[in-house]
Scaffold this motif. Structure first.
Motif, short mmCIF file in Angstrom:
data_model
loop_
_atom_site.label_atom_id
_atom_site.label_comp_id
_atom_site.label_asym_id
_atom_site.label_seq_id
_atom_site.Cartn_x
_atom_site.Cartn_y
_atom_site.Cartn_z
N PRO A 8 0.83 -1.21 0.00
CA PRO A 8 0.00 0.00 0.00
C PRO A 8 0.86 1.25 0.00
N MET A 9 0.35 2.30 -0.64
CA MET A 9 1.05 3.58 -0.65
C MET A 9 1.01 4.19 0.75
N ILE A 10 2.14 4.67 1.20
CA ILE A 10 2.21 5.33 2.50
C ILE A 10 2.41 6.83 2.25
N TYR A 11 1.52 7.63 2.78
CA TYR A 11 1.57 9.07 2.56
C TYR A 11 2.15 9.80 3.78
N GLU A 12 2.84 10.86 3.49
CA GLU A 12 3.28 11.78 4.54
C GLU A 12 2.48 13.06 4.39
N GLU A 13 2.13 13.66 5.51
CA GLU A 13 1.37 14.90 5.48
C GLU A 13 1.93 15.87 6.51
N HIS A 14 2.16 17.09 6.06
CA HIS A 14 2.64 18.14 6.94
C HIS A 14 1.61 19.26 6.97
N THR A 15 1.17 19.63 8.16
CA THR A 15 0.21 20.70 8.32
C THR A 15 0.77 21.74 9.28
N THR A 16 0.70 23.00 8.86
CA THR A 16 1.17 24.08 9.73
C THR A 16 -0.05 24.81 10.28
N PRO A 17 -0.23 24.80 11.59
CA PRO A 17 -1.36 25.52 12.17
C PRO A 17 -1.14 27.02 12.09
N LYS A 164 -7.57 39.72 6.66
CA LYS A 164 -8.13 38.85 7.70
C LYS A 164 -7.47 37.48 7.66
N ARG A 165 -7.35 36.88 6.48
CA ARG A 165 -6.74 35.56 6.36
C ARG A 165 -5.28 35.58 6.80
N VAL A 166 -4.54 36.62 6.40
CA VAL A 166 -3.12 36.72 6.76
C VAL A 166 -2.96 36.84 8.27
N LEU A 167 -3.73 37.71 8.89
CA LEU A 167 -3.61 37.91 10.33
C LEU A 167 -4.01 36.65 11.10
N GLU A 168 -5.06 35.97 10.64
CA GLU A 168 -5.50 34.75 11.33
C GLU A 168 -4.44 33.66 11.24
N GLY A 172 -2.61 33.21 14.69
CA GLY A 172 -3.45 32.20 15.33
C GLY A 172 -4.65 32.79 16.05
N VAL A 173 -5.29 33.79 15.42
CA VAL A 173 -6.45 34.44 16.02
C VAL A 173 -7.66 34.33 15.08
N ASN A 210 -11.19 50.90 14.84
CA ASN A 210 -10.73 50.65 16.20
C ASN A 210 -10.63 49.15 16.37
N TYR A 211 -9.71 48.70 17.18
CA TYR A 211 -9.53 47.26 17.34
C TYR A 211 -9.59 46.86 18.81
N LYS A 212 -10.00 45.62 19.00
CA LYS A 212 -10.06 45.06 20.35
C LYS A 212 -9.51 43.64 20.29
N ILE A 213 -8.56 43.32 21.15
CA ILE A 213 -7.97 41.98 21.22
C ILE A 213 -8.35 41.36 22.56
N TYR A 214 -9.05 40.25 22.50
CA TYR A 214 -9.39 39.52 23.72
C TYR A 214 -9.04 38.06 23.50
N LYS A 215 -7.96 37.62 24.15
CA LYS A 215 -7.42 36.27 23.97
C LYS A 215 -7.13 36.05 22.49
N ASP A 216 -7.82 35.09 21.85
CA ASP A 216 -7.55 34.85 20.42
C ASP A 216 -8.66 35.42 19.53
N GLU A 217 -9.44 36.35 20.08
CA GLU A 217 -10.50 36.99 19.30
C GLU A 217 -10.12 38.45 19.05
#
Length: 223
Positions: A8-17, A164-168, A172-173, A210-217
């Protein structure tokens, strides 16, 4: 007679959170920088006749030369093939598929036309809109293109949904907009190895929020 059983084919997977980037060296010596929020999947040690990888997100590739095994990156319906070259692919969901060639040559197949292929030379790029069925050959700024590999965020008349996508991915927010005046609102700015608060402070003057940062929101409220 005994039947030959294929292993069987064995796959490797790398994911960056979100908030993490990864430097990879593949079995063939090729090097990959995988951006935040991205996934790279391939058959372990590759096949005998080709090197095929599946990408979702963004990655920079330095491909080791191997004339007998072409190097292919699959992003949805599009395949980018190279023998020995360096290129960047950005394939985030909901955005255009961008392929940028820094050195060597690549052939792009399946880009809206299944029957043919498009060849890129050094310094050329493709912007592919799979939803609208549009493809454009473009020039690109190498410094801007690879800024993410150098811990630098660069916005150059960038629409807010991409901001938005870049900052998230970068921090990690989760980013939420309130009273966004228009989907066409664009911002510019350059931030090298800066905390999120500094980036938001810098953007807030031109984008008028105006911006508000609360934990990861993170909430951006536009004036």
């Amino acid at each position: 007679m005994s039947k030959e059983v294929q292993a069987p084919m064995i796959y490797e997977e790398h994911t960056t959170p979100p908030g993490v980037k990864s430097n990879l060296t593949l079995q063939d010596g090729s090097k990959v920088i995988l951006n935040s929020g991205s996934t790279l999947r391939y058959i372990k040690n590759f096949e005998a006749n080709q090197r095929v990888l599946e990408l979702e997100g963004e990655a920079y590739f330095e491909v080791a030369k191997d004339q007998l095994r072409p190097f292919k990156v699959i992003t949805g319906p599009v395949t980018t093939q190279a023998l020995g070259t360096t290129f960047n692919i950005s394939a985030y969901k909901g955005e255009s598929l961008d392929i940028s060639l820094l050195t060597g040559r690549v052939a792009v197949k399946g880009a809206l036309d299944e029957s043919g292929e498009l060849k890129l030379d050094k310094g050329e790029g493709l912007e592919i809109d799979l939803v609208k069925g549009e493809i454009v050959k473009v020039a690109f700024d190498e410094t801007l293109l690879l800024s993410w590999t150098r811990k630098t965020i660069v916005f150059n008349q960038t629409k807010m949904f991409e901001v938005k996508r870049v900052l998230e991915n970068w921090y990690g927010v989760n980013v939420k907009f309130t009273n966004l005046p228009s989907n066409s609102l664009e911002v510019s700015g350059k931030f090298k190895d800066q905390p999120l608060k500094n980036v938001l402070e810098g953007l807030s003057y031109s984008a008028r929020f105006n911006y508000k940062i609360y934990k990861d929101e993170v909430t951006l409220t536009f004036n």
